[in-house]
Write a protein that holds these residues in place. Structure first.
Motif, PDB file in Angstrom:
ATOM      1  N   THR A  43       0.779  -1.129   0.102  1.00 31.66           N
ATOM      2  CA  THR A  43       0.036  -0.029   0.215  1.00 31.66           C
ATOM      3  C   THR A  43       0.871   1.189  -0.063  1.00 31.66           C
ATOM      4  N   GLN A  44       2.036   1.212   0.739  1.00 35.11           N
ATOM      5  CA  GLN A  44       3.064   2.350   0.864  1.00 35.11           C
ATOM      6  C   GLN A  44       3.432   2.561  -0.782  1.00 35.11           C
ATOM      7  N   ARG A  45       3.899   1.337  -1.284  1.00 38.10           N
ATOM      8  CA  ARG A  45       4.368   1.538  -2.821  1.00 38.10           C
ATOM      9  C   ARG A  45       3.097   2.181  -3.630  1.00 38.10           C
ATOM     10  N   PHE A  46       1.989   1.805  -3.258  1.00 37.70           N
ATOM     11  CA  PHE A  46       0.834   2.191  -4.382  1.00 37.70           C
ATOM     12  C   PHE A  46       0.725   3.613  -4.079  1.00 37.70           C
ATOM     13  N   HIS A  47       0.773   4.297  -2.803  1.00 36.16           N
ATOM     14  CA  HIS A  47       0.740   5.547  -2.912  1.00 36.16           C
ATOM     15  C   HIS A  47       1.649   6.298  -3.494  1.00 36.16           C
ATOM     16  N   GLU A  48       2.969   5.919  -3.438  1.00 28.16           N
ATOM     17  CA  GLU A  48       3.952   6.653  -4.038  1.00 28.16           C
ATOM     18  C   GLU A  48       3.769   6.308  -5.667  1.00 28.16           C
ATOM     19  N   ALA A  49       3.109   5.278  -6.126  1.00 26.15           N
ATOM     20  CA  ALA A  49       3.247   5.282  -7.660  1.00 26.15           C
ATOM     21  C   ALA A  49       1.790   6.060  -8.039  1.00 26.15           C
ATOM     22  N   MET A  50       0.893   6.286  -7.270  1.00 26.47           N
ATOM     23  CA  MET A  50      -0.271   6.759  -7.665  1.00 26.47           C
ATOM     24  C   MET A  50      -0.394   8.454  -7.262  1.00 26.47           C
ATOM     25  N   ARG A  51       0.779   8.885  -6.824  1.00 21.43           N
ATOM     26  CA  ARG A  51       0.436  10.114  -6.150  1.00 21.43           C
ATOM     27  C   ARG A  51       0.106  11.138  -7.325  1.00 21.43           C
ATOM     28  N   ALA A  52       1.102  10.945  -8.310  1.00 23.07           N
ATOM     29  CA  ALA A  52       0.646  11.944  -9.832  1.00 23.07           C
ATOM     30  C   ALA A  52      -0.712  11.727 -10.182  1.00 23.07           C
ATOM     31  N   PHE A  53      -1.495  10.858  -9.600  1.00 19.82           N
ATOM     32  CA  PHE A  53      -2.998  10.526 -10.317  1.00 19.82           C
ATOM     33  C   PHE A  53      -4.099  10.715  -9.214  1.00 19.82           C
ATOM     34  N   ASP A  54      -3.448  11.158  -8.010  1.00 25.91           N
ATOM     35  CA  ASP A  54      -4.465  11.435  -6.857  1.00 25.91           C
ATOM     36  C   ASP A  54      -5.375  10.217  -6.650  1.00 25.91           C
ATOM     37  N   LEU A  55      -5.043   9.131  -6.927  1.00 25.61           N
ATOM     38  CA  LEU A  55      -6.011   7.833  -6.720  1.00 25.61           C
ATOM     39  C   LEU A  55      -5.450   7.104  -5.642  1.00 25.61           C
ATOM     40  N   ARG A  56      -6.377   6.931  -4.727  1.00 21.79           N
ATOM     41  CA  ARG A  56      -6.124   5.801  -3.522  1.00 21.79           C
ATOM     42  C   ARG A  56      -6.735   4.290  -4.129  1.00 21.79           C
ATOM     43  N   PRO A  57      -6.167   3.493  -3.441  1.00 25.88           N
ATOM     44  CA  PRO A  57      -6.654   2.097  -3.678  1.00 25.88           C
ATOM     45  C   PRO A  57      -7.914   1.630  -4.122  1.00 25.88           C
ATOM     46  N   ALA A  58      -8.803   2.217  -3.236  1.00 29.09           N
ATOM     47  CA  ALA A  58     -10.317   2.123  -3.438  1.00 29.09           C
ATOM     48  C   ALA A  58     -10.668   2.732  -4.913  1.00 29.09           C
TER      49      ALA A  58
END
Lengths: 161, 161
Positions: A43-58
């Motif tokens: 999940t930590q990695r996900f937040h880094e990867a998706m920061r540019a898109f402002d998308l959380r996992p859900a």
DNA sequence: TATTGTTATACTCTATAACTATA
DNA sequence: TATAGTTATAGAGTATAACAATA
């Protein structure tokens, strides 16, 4: 991050401000705990990867499921993602305000909405998926070669009902 | 809770109020998503198993680590469990109010506390561990025979740093 | 009566900054 | 200056109940 055990901790005093490795006791063989820790890491990695898109996992999961199932009902989305329908309403509101998804009313059952991606939503998701795939490739590299399929199958076995 | 597919849904109309299986698209091969779903499932089971002890995952993990590392420092506990020290203070307060753990000041460094289980804490943990072990045995039965060790090893590989 | 979706609410979890007391 | 621990706070995530509209 991790400092190796100084060889000259001899006289001075340990002064171990470095991290200490704890005995994890029965947690060492706990599937639940290991899942918790692994999920936290990804999940930590996900937040880094998706920061540019402002998308959380859900949110990302929602967009992916809509793309794969155009016109899907709101209730089926929230069930598939294990999100309470009460909380899912706000999540969809947010995506709709950002013009990523669209609720279309269904004439044959006017309680329901059919959910679709907008053009913007399709575009954002396409770029987000590329970042997601790069992230996933990084996870796979952490596993033994050709172990991913079996690993995913075992995770699915744990994810009952 | 789950209604079986009615055999006489014949003529009337599908009226599928039953759950619909969605295409999960690229999530079908996503390690991150699979971990998220599996962790969600095991956490649900954890709450059921621990209801009688009023222990949430972080609290149980804390008690286990203290038992395995008597006198451990608060900071090392919170790091091992990936809990911010700011949040961990309140968690320990709660366990201390319930007389399960004890903060002992360390004379050689008066900033630190050495954390210990009380007698009550040891007793509660012993019973909680039995419930935890039963739960874990249930998880293992979901996996192929003798797959647990490899599965845990793969989870540990994902849980980097 | 039951279902879809909404609103309101409360509680937990997570993250950050500012503070103290010690070193 | 740096570290251990605390307090305060804000943002997410999660769970429950009550409701309106529709079936």
């Amino acid at each position: 991050m991790r400092k190796k055990q100084s060889a000259e901790k001899v006289a001075k005093r340990p002064d171990k401000s470095t991290s200490v490795k704890l005995d994890t006791g029965p947690l060492a063989t706990s599937i639940g705990f290991a899942l918790r820790m692994a999920s936290f890491a990804t999940t930590q990695r996900f937040h880094e990867a998706m920061r540019a898109f402002d998308l959380r996992p859900a949110q990302f999961g929602t967009l992916v499921l809509i793309a794969a199932n155009p016109g899907v009902r709101q209730r089926d989305l929230s069930e598939a993602l294990r999100i309470e329908k009460a909380n899912f309403a706000g999540l969809l509101d947010n995506l709709e305000r950002r013009n990523l998804v669209e609720r279309r009313s269904e004439p044959e059952d006017r309680r329901r909405y059919a959910i679709h991606l907008t053009r913007d939503g399709q575009g954002l998701l396409r770029r987000a998926c590329r970042a997601h795939d790069r992230m996933e490739a990084g996870f796979q590299k952490l596993l033994p070669a050709r172990a991913t399929k079996q690993f995913l199958a075992n995770l699915a076995r744990i994810t009952v009902e």
